[in-house]
Motif scaffolding. Structure first.
Motif, PDB file in Angstrom:
ATOM      1  N   VAL A  43       0.851  -1.180   0.000  1.00  0.00           N
ATOM      2  CA  VAL A  43       0.000   0.000   0.000  1.00  0.00           C
ATOM      3  C   VAL A  43       0.891   1.235   0.000  1.00  0.00           C
ATOM      4  O   VAL A  43       1.712   1.401   0.896  1.00  0.00           O
ATOM      5  N   ASP A  44       0.733   2.066  -1.025  1.00  0.00           N
ATOM      6  CA  ASP A  44       1.532   3.294  -1.143  1.00  0.00           C
ATOM      7  C   ASP A  44       3.028   3.037  -0.963  1.00  0.00           C
ATOM      8  O   ASP A  44       3.721   3.776  -0.263  1.00  0.00           O
ATOM      9  N   GLY A  45       3.515   1.977  -1.548  1.00  0.00           N
ATOM     10  CA  GLY A  45       4.937   1.682  -1.477  1.00  0.00           C
ATOM     11  C   GLY A  45       5.377   0.974  -0.208  1.00  0.00           C
ATOM     12  O   GLY A  45       6.543   0.622  -0.074  1.00  0.00           O
ATOM     13  N   PHE A  46       4.448   0.732   0.722  1.00  0.00           N
ATOM     14  CA  PHE A  46       4.794   0.011   1.942  1.00  0.00           C
ATOM     15  C   PHE A  46       4.387  -1.443   1.806  1.00  0.00           C
ATOM     16  O   PHE A  46       3.258  -1.746   1.413  1.00  0.00           O
ATOM     17  N   ARG A  47       5.296  -2.311   2.145  1.00  0.00           N
ATOM     18  CA  ARG A  47       4.959  -3.728   2.166  1.00  0.00           C
ATOM     19  C   ARG A  47       4.558  -4.067   3.596  1.00  0.00           C
ATOM     20  O   ARG A  47       5.309  -3.804   4.540  1.00  0.00           O
TER      21      ARG A  47
END
Ligand SMILES: [Zn+2]
Ligand SMILES: [Zn+2]
Length: 136
Positions: free
Chosen positions: A108-112
């Motif tokens: 999500v938004d570059g966060f794993r």
């Protein structure tokens, strides 16, 4: 006690098979919820295995380092869980500490996602006031 099956698991994780590690894994495998080192130590004691708490800690941390056991924090304490194969993230119930494994990527938004906190179904039901009672 059946500790035979844990040997290959330790070998696959690249750590030496010791009787202490086998016993600790056997205790972890008996729990769906992550458990603390103290709890593992107490259960081993009940089973008649005379293993010091420090040894239990060391066994847990070496297996956690190898990725065989995953570490969580519950009520301010480190707790350990024997997870399935690598490549998953966790859904953690912040009420009871239950951990569920999720295999799919969750970016999500570059966060794993590694850990997602929420409330499990059991705790969710428990929190809802029974019919006919007034909410406090
Ligand atoms: Zn895990
Ligand atoms: Zn829960």
């Amino acid at each position: 006690m059946d500790t035979v099956r844990w040997g290959p698991m330790l070998e696959a994780a690249g750590i030496r098979v010791t009787s202490q590690r086998l016993l600790v894994l056997d205790v972890l495998a008996a729990h769906r919820l992550p458990v603390s080192a103290q709890r593992v130590h107490a259960e081993l004691y009940e089973r008649g295995a005379n293993i010091g708490l420090t040894t239990v800690y060391r066994a847990l941390s070496s297996m956690a380092e190898a990725g065989l056991v995953h570490v969580f924090t519950y009520a301010g304490e480190a707790v350990y869980r024997l997870c399935g194969p690598a490549g998953h993230h966790h859904l953690v119930c912040r009420v009871c500490g239950l951990v569920a494994e999720r295999q799919e990527e969750n970016v999500v938004d570059g966060f794993r996602a590694e850990e997602v906190y929420g409330v499990c179904a059991v705790c969710e039901n428990r929190q809802q006031s029974p019919p006919g009672t007034k909410p406090i």
